[in-house]
Scaffold this motif. Structure first.
Motif, PDB file in Angstrom:
ATOM      1  N   ALA A  44      29.247  29.332 -13.067  1.00 45.17           N
ATOM      2  CA  ALA A  44      28.069  29.850 -12.376  1.00 45.17           C
ATOM      3  C   ALA A  44      28.318  29.976 -10.875  1.00 45.17           C
ATOM      4  O   ALA A  44      27.924  30.971 -10.242  1.00 45.17           O
ATOM      5  N   LEU A  45      28.965  28.978 -10.290  1.00 41.00           N
ATOM      6  CA  LEU A  45      29.251  29.040  -8.858  1.00 41.00           C
ATOM      7  C   LEU A  45      30.190  30.197  -8.531  1.00 41.00           C
ATOM      8  O   LEU A  45      29.998  30.936  -7.561  1.00 41.00           O
ATOM      9  N   VAL A  58      23.022  30.369  -6.097  1.00 41.27           N
ATOM     10  CA  VAL A  58      23.842  30.028  -7.265  1.00 41.27           C
ATOM     11  C   VAL A  58      22.989  29.725  -8.488  1.00 41.27           C
ATOM     12  O   VAL A  58      23.432  29.901  -9.630  1.00 41.27           O
ATOM     13  N   LYS A  59      21.760  29.306  -8.284  1.00 38.20           N
ATOM     14  CA  LYS A  59      20.898  28.995  -9.429  1.00 38.20           C
ATOM     15  C   LYS A  59      20.457  30.267 -10.156  1.00 38.20           C
ATOM     16  O   LYS A  59      20.142  30.222 -11.350  1.00 38.20           O
ATOM     17  N   ASP A  60      20.461  31.366  -9.463  1.00 39.50           N
ATOM     18  CA  ASP A  60      20.175  32.638 -10.127  1.00 39.50           C
ATOM     19  C   ASP A  60      21.314  33.065 -11.043  1.00 39.50           C
ATOM     20  O   ASP A  60      21.160  33.982 -11.850  1.00 39.50           O
ATOM     21  N   HIS A  61      22.464  32.406 -10.920  1.00 38.88           N
ATOM     22  CA  HIS A  61      23.612  32.695 -11.783  1.00 38.88           C
ATOM     23  C   HIS A  61      23.880  31.560 -12.775  1.00 38.88           C
ATOM     24  O   HIS A  61      24.953  31.501 -13.368  1.00 38.88           O
ATOM     25  N   VAL A 115      24.453  30.717  -1.514  1.00 38.76           N
ATOM     26  CA  VAL A 115      23.668  29.544  -1.150  1.00 38.76           C
ATOM     27  C   VAL A 115      23.681  28.519  -2.274  1.00 38.76           C
ATOM     28  O   VAL A 115      23.419  28.841  -3.435  1.00 38.76           O
ATOM     29  N   LEU A 116      23.983  27.251  -1.918  1.00 36.29           N
ATOM     30  CA  LEU A 116      23.861  26.131  -2.838  1.00 36.29           C
ATOM     31  C   LEU A 116      22.631  25.319  -2.438  1.00 36.29           C
ATOM     32  O   LEU A 116      22.675  24.557  -1.466  1.00 36.29           O
ATOM     33  N   PRO A 117      21.507  25.468  -3.153  1.00 34.28           N
ATOM     34  CA  PRO A 117      20.371  24.598  -2.864  1.00 34.28           C
ATOM     35  C   PRO A 117      20.755  23.139  -3.083  1.00 34.28           C
ATOM     36  O   PRO A 117      21.765  22.823  -3.708  1.00 34.28           O
TER      37      PRO A 117
END
Length: 401
Positions: A59-60, A43-46, A74-76
Motif C-alpha cells: 500500500a505504501l 497512503v490510507k487511500d491506497h 502523506v503518512l497520517p
C-alpha cells in the motif's frame, strides 16, 4: 466564500508554508478533493492501515508510485510495518506526521512512523535510486523525506545489515528534514555508488540534511560517499556501532551544529577532503576512538574547524589510552585549520570509568595542522607532536590544562 472553499484555501496555505499542517482528520468530500488538488496522496487511500501489525509495504509503495513529481505522499499518524524497501521517485516527497530525536537507551519506540518487520528483506528500509537503477524517464533528483521516524528495533540483531535510508547513484538535491532513524542493523543514512553508471561510478551530491537524528545503528550512523556541495545542519548521531560519521568526499560542504556521541569507533572519520569542508559549532562526546580523525590524502583540500567542542573521546571500551585524541590527524596531506577548538577530558556521566582522551590534539606524518585559538586538555598531553609532521603549530591564544 463557501465553507468548502475556505477549507481548500487553508489546505493550500499549509502546503505553501512547507506542509507542516498535514492532518489526517479531514472527513468531508470537499476536504478530500482539496487534498488531492493540493497534490497530496494519502497512503490510507491506497489501503495502508498503520495499525502496527499489518504489512503495509504494498500500500505504501502504491501511494508513492501514484504520487506525481512535485507532489507529496502523506503518512497520517500510525505505525506502518514493512517487509521490503520503499522507493521514492524523482521530485516526490514522503511526509510523515512526526519525527523522534535524542533518547536514552531503553526508551519507548516511536509511536508513529515506519517500523520494518522482523521478516524484512532488502538493503534499506527506504531506497532512493538514480535514473538508471530506478528505471526512471527523468533524472532522479530532489527526493524529499520530512517528519518521519524509521524504527528498526524489531530487526534481528544477528541478521543482515539493513540501512535506514540509502541513496545510490547520481542523485542531486536529496532533502531530509525532521527525520529520525534508530536501531537499524546497518547504516543509519547511507550514500552509495552506482558502479555501473555510464560515465563511471556515481554517488549522490548536493545533499541537504536538517534536524536529523540517528541512534543505535549496527554500523556507522551517517556515511557520505562523494556528497560534495552539501549542507548539513543540526544532524545528531548517538550510540552507533561504527563511526558516528564516515566521510569520503563532502568537498565544498558545510556542517553546522552537527554532533556524534558514544559511537563505538570515531565520532567523525574524515577519509578525504576534496576542496574545502567547513565545520562550525560541531561537537563530539565519549566516542570510542578519536573524536575527529582526519587521514585525507588530498593535497589541495582544506578542513576548517570553528568553535568545535570535542569532549571525553577515546573511551576505548572503557580502558582509555590507546593513543586517541579529541582531534587526531594521521598520514594526512590536506590542511587542517582550527579556531576556537575546545578539547576536554572526562569520565562517564556518573563519574566512573577511565578519563579520556589521552591527547587533546595529536598529529603524525601529516602535512599541515594549525590550531589558532581554543583550549586543549589531554590525560597525558594536550598537544602531541608525533613523528613526520611538516607543519604542526598552535597559536598564542591556545590555552592548555
Amino acid at each position: 466564500m463557501t465553507g468548502s472553499n475556505s477549507r481548500r484555501s487553508v489546505l493550500r496555505s499549509a502546503v505553501a508554508v512547507g506542509g507542516i499542517a498535514l492532518s489526517a482528520t479531514a472527513v468531508s468530500a470537499g476536504d478530500a478533493a482539496a487534498a488531492a488538488d493540493a497534490g497530496w496522496v494519502n497512503v490510507k487511500d491506497h489501503g495502508a492501515k498503520g495499525d502496527g501489525a499489518t504489512d503495509d509495504t504494498a500500500a505504501l509503495q502504491a501511494a508513492l508510485d501514484a504520487c506525481q513529481p512535485g507532489n507529496v505522499t502523506v503518512l497520517p499518524a500510525g505505525v506502518y510495518r514493512t517487509s521490503a524497501p520503499l522507493r521514492i521517485g524523482p521530485y516526490v516527497t514522503l511526509q510523515g506526521s512526526h519525527a523522534g530525536g535524542e533518547a536514552q537507551p531503553g526508551a519507548q519506540n516511536p509511536v508513529v512512523g515506519i517500523r520494518p518487520l522482523p521478516s524484512f528483506t532488502g538493503d534499506a528500509v527506504v531506497e532512493i535510486l538514480d535514473r538508471q537503477l530506478g528505471g526512471y524517464s527523468v533524472q532522479a533528483n530532489a527526493q524529499r523525506i520530512f517528519s518521519l521516524s524509521i524504527d528498526g528495533s524489531d530487526l534481528p540483531r544477528d541478521g543482515a545489515e539493513i540501512d535506514g535510508i540509502r541513496a545510490t547513484g547520481q542523485i542531486q538535491h536529496l532533502q531530509l528534514r525532521d527525520v529520525h532513524v534508530r536501531a537499524v542493523t546497518g547504516i543509519g543514512i547511507n550514500t552509495w555508488y552506482n558502479f555501473n553508471a555510464a560515465n563511471g561510478p556515481q554517488a549522490p551530491f548536493c545533499l541537504h540534511y536538517d534536524r536529523v537524528s540517528v541512534l543505535w545503528t549496527g554500523s556507522h550512523g551517517i556515511v557520505l560517499n562523494n556528497s560534495t556541495d552539501s549542507t548539513f545542519h543540526d544532524v545528531y548521531v548517538l550510540g552507533v556501532g561504527g563511526c558516528g560519521w564516515w566521510m569520503s568526499g563532502a568537498g565544498n560542504s558545510s556542517f553546522t551544529s552537527c554532533r556524534a556521541e558514544w559511537s563505538s569507533l570515531h565520532g567523525f572519520d574524515i577519509e578525504s577532503v576534496p576542496g574545502v569542508i567547513k565545520m562550525v559549532a560541531c561537537s563530539t562526546d565519549r566516542n570510542g576512538w578519536h573524536g575527529m580523525y582526519v587521514h585525507a590524502t588530498d593535497t589541495t583540500g582544506v578542513l576548517l574547524l570553528s568553535a568545535t567542542n570535542l569532549t571525553r573521546d577515546g573511551k576505548n571500551n572503557g580502558a582509555g589510552g590507546g593513543g586517541y585524541a579529541g582531534l587526531g590527524v594521521a598520514d594526512s596531506r590536506c590542511k587542517v585549520m582550527a579556531d576556537g577548538l575546545v578539547v576536554l577530558t572526562g569520565k562517564d556521566d556518573n563519574g566512573t570509568g577511565v578519563a579520556s582522551p589521552q591527547y587533546g590534539v595529536r598529529a603524525d606524518n601529516s602535512a599541515y595542522v594549525v590550531v589558532n585559538s581554543g583550549h586543549l586538555q589531554g590525560v597525558l598531553s594536550p598537544w602531541q607532536n608525533g613523528t613526520g609532521n611538516t607543519k604542526f603549530a598552535k597559536g598564542t591564544l591556545v590555552g592548555t590544562g
